[in-house]
Write a protein that holds these residues in place. Structure first.
Motif, short mmCIF file in Angstrom:
data_model
loop_
_atom_site.label_atom_id
_atom_site.label_comp_id
_atom_site.label_asym_id
_atom_site.label_seq_id
_atom_site.Cartn_x
_atom_site.Cartn_y
_atom_site.Cartn_z
N GLY A 24 1.13 2.07 -9.66
CA GLY A 24 0.40 1.72 -8.45
C GLY A 24 -0.12 0.31 -8.54
N MET A 25 -0.92 -0.06 -7.56
CA MET A 25 -1.35 -1.46 -7.47
C MET A 25 -2.86 -1.63 -7.50
SD MET A 25 1.45 -0.61 -5.72
CE MET A 25 3.15 -1.07 -5.50
N SER A 26 -3.63 -0.63 -7.08
CA SER A 26 -5.08 -0.84 -7.02
C SER A 26 -5.66 -0.90 -8.42
CB SER A 26 -5.74 0.31 -6.26
OG SER A 26 -5.37 0.27 -4.90
N GLU A 52 -5.79 8.34 2.77
CA GLU A 52 -5.23 7.07 2.31
C GLU A 52 -3.89 6.84 3.00
OE1 GLU A 52 -3.51 6.61 -1.73
OE2 GLU A 52 -4.69 4.78 -1.88
N GLY A 54 -0.65 4.79 2.57
CA GLY A 54 0.02 4.04 1.50
C GLY A 54 -0.30 4.65 0.15
N ASP A 78 2.03 8.61 3.60
CA ASP A 78 3.01 7.57 3.26
C ASP A 78 4.32 7.96 3.92
OD1 ASP A 78 2.98 5.45 0.48
OD2 ASP A 78 4.78 5.70 1.72
N HIS A 79 5.15 6.96 4.23
CA HIS A 79 6.49 7.36 4.72
C HIS A 79 7.39 7.72 3.55
CE1 HIS A 79 7.84 3.38 3.66
NE2 HIS A 79 7.28 2.78 4.69
N ALA A 110 4.71 10.54 6.75
CA ALA A 110 4.71 10.08 8.15
C ALA A 110 4.58 8.58 8.18
CB ALA A 110 3.52 10.71 8.90
N ASP A 111 5.05 8.01 9.28
CA ASP A 111 4.79 6.60 9.58
C ASP A 111 3.39 6.53 10.20
OD1 ASP A 111 4.60 4.08 10.86
OD2 ASP A 111 6.78 3.97 11.06
N SER A 112 2.52 5.76 9.60
CA SER A 112 1.13 5.73 10.09
C SER A 112 1.05 5.33 11.56
CB SER A 112 0.30 4.78 9.23
OG SER A 112 0.80 3.46 9.33
N ASP A 135 -3.97 1.09 2.92
CA ASP A 135 -3.15 0.33 1.96
C ASP A 135 -1.67 0.50 2.29
OD1 ASP A 135 -2.39 -1.18 -0.19
OD2 ASP A 135 -2.95 0.28 -1.72
#
Ligand SMILES: C[S@@+](CC[C@H](N)C(=O)[O-])C[C@H]1O[C@@H](n2cnc3c(N)ncnc32)[C@H](O)[C@@H]1O
Length: 252
Positions: A24-26, A52, A54, A78-79, A110-112, A135
């Motif tokens: 991850g990135m956070s 959240e 992403g 998230d998609h 899902a696509d937000s 995110d």
């Protein structure tokens, strides 16, 4: 670097043993501050779900999920197409291995841009969202959509947390945030969590202006050693800045 704690044992166990194993990135620093914000909410009667956009492989989401109180749910959106369709399996594996051992986590592929607050309320009824981490895709269109969705689902005392603010790779995102805040003068950035490095960037935390002092005071008491003394200058107000090493330039 000090490894700060949130004060929630399940979160802190995950931060110390698991967080960095989940891709991850956070930053760990930001996750500890986010979970501390949730502890402060719980201790002051602010209840609700987390969401959240992403989720990726679950690094940050699992930390937030461990901070939920009984009866609260975590919606991970998230998609799950990037960088490959296997990401949803890696997310579910991380969740099973490191996450809470109950059904509080809801996985929403899902696509937000296609979501509404009502869809989130249907998935997790009875409460609004008290901590919403945004995110997802870093375009103005996505960020505006995702902030609007987050605000529509937010508890009046809740917090929207925006990732990758002031990131050198996405310099224009702050303009979208500024436009959103101008359209919603009842909202304010109350805290900027400084970045750890270029792949673990800064976050903005936003709430309604009547709750700014509550969150700022509580976070300053929780992390006095990380308060950057000058604060963030939003012209009309200053926001708390929490940094790993909150030093000032030497000028003498
Ligand atoms: C930078 S990653 C998130 C990192 C993660 N939150 C962490 O802290 O480790 C961004 C994620 O946003 C997702 N994403 C991008 N656009 C999206 C959209 N329109 N709807 C849902 N998810 C989206 C991507 O699939 C990707 O997993």
């Amino acid at each position: 670097m000090t490894n700060i704690q949130s004060g929630i044992p399940a979160v802190d166990r995950y931060l110390d043993d698991g967080y960095l194993a989940v891709r991850g990135m956070s930053s760990r620093f930001a996750a500890a501050i986010a979970a501390t914000t949730m502890r402060i909410q719980s201790e002051n009667g602010i209840a609700g779900h987390i969401a959240e956009i992403g989720t990726f492989e679950g690094r940050f989401f699992i930390a937030l999920a461990h901070a939920l109180a009984p009866g609260e749910r975590g919606i991970g959106i998230d998609h799950f197409e990037w960088p490959d369709p296997g990401v949803i399996h890696r997310f579910k594996e991380s969740l099973a291995h490191f996450g809470p051992k109950d059904d509080r986590a809801i996985v929403l592929k899902a696509d937000s841009r296609k979501l509404t607050p009502e869809r989130l309320f249907a998935l997790a009824p009875g409460k609004r969202v008290r901590f919403f981490h945004v995110d997802g895709e870093h375009t103005p269109e996505h960020l505006l959509n995702d902030m609007t969705l987050a605000y529509g689902a937010l508890d009046p005392k809740g917090v929207i947390c925006l990732d990758d603010m002031l990131h050198p790779g996405y310099p224009l995102l702050a303009l979208t945030v500024d436009a959103f805040l101008r359209a919603h003068p009842e909202l304010r950035v109350f805290c900027i969590v400084d970045r750890e490095d270029i792949v673990a960037a800064a976050k903005f935390m936003i709430c309604r202006s009547e709750h700014v002092a509550f969150y700022e005071d509580a976070l300053m008491r929780a992390f006095p050693q990380h308060v950057w003394p000058l604060g963030a200058d939003f012209l009309a107000y200053k926001a708390l800045v929490l940094a790993i090493e909150p030093r000032l330039a030497k000028i003498d």
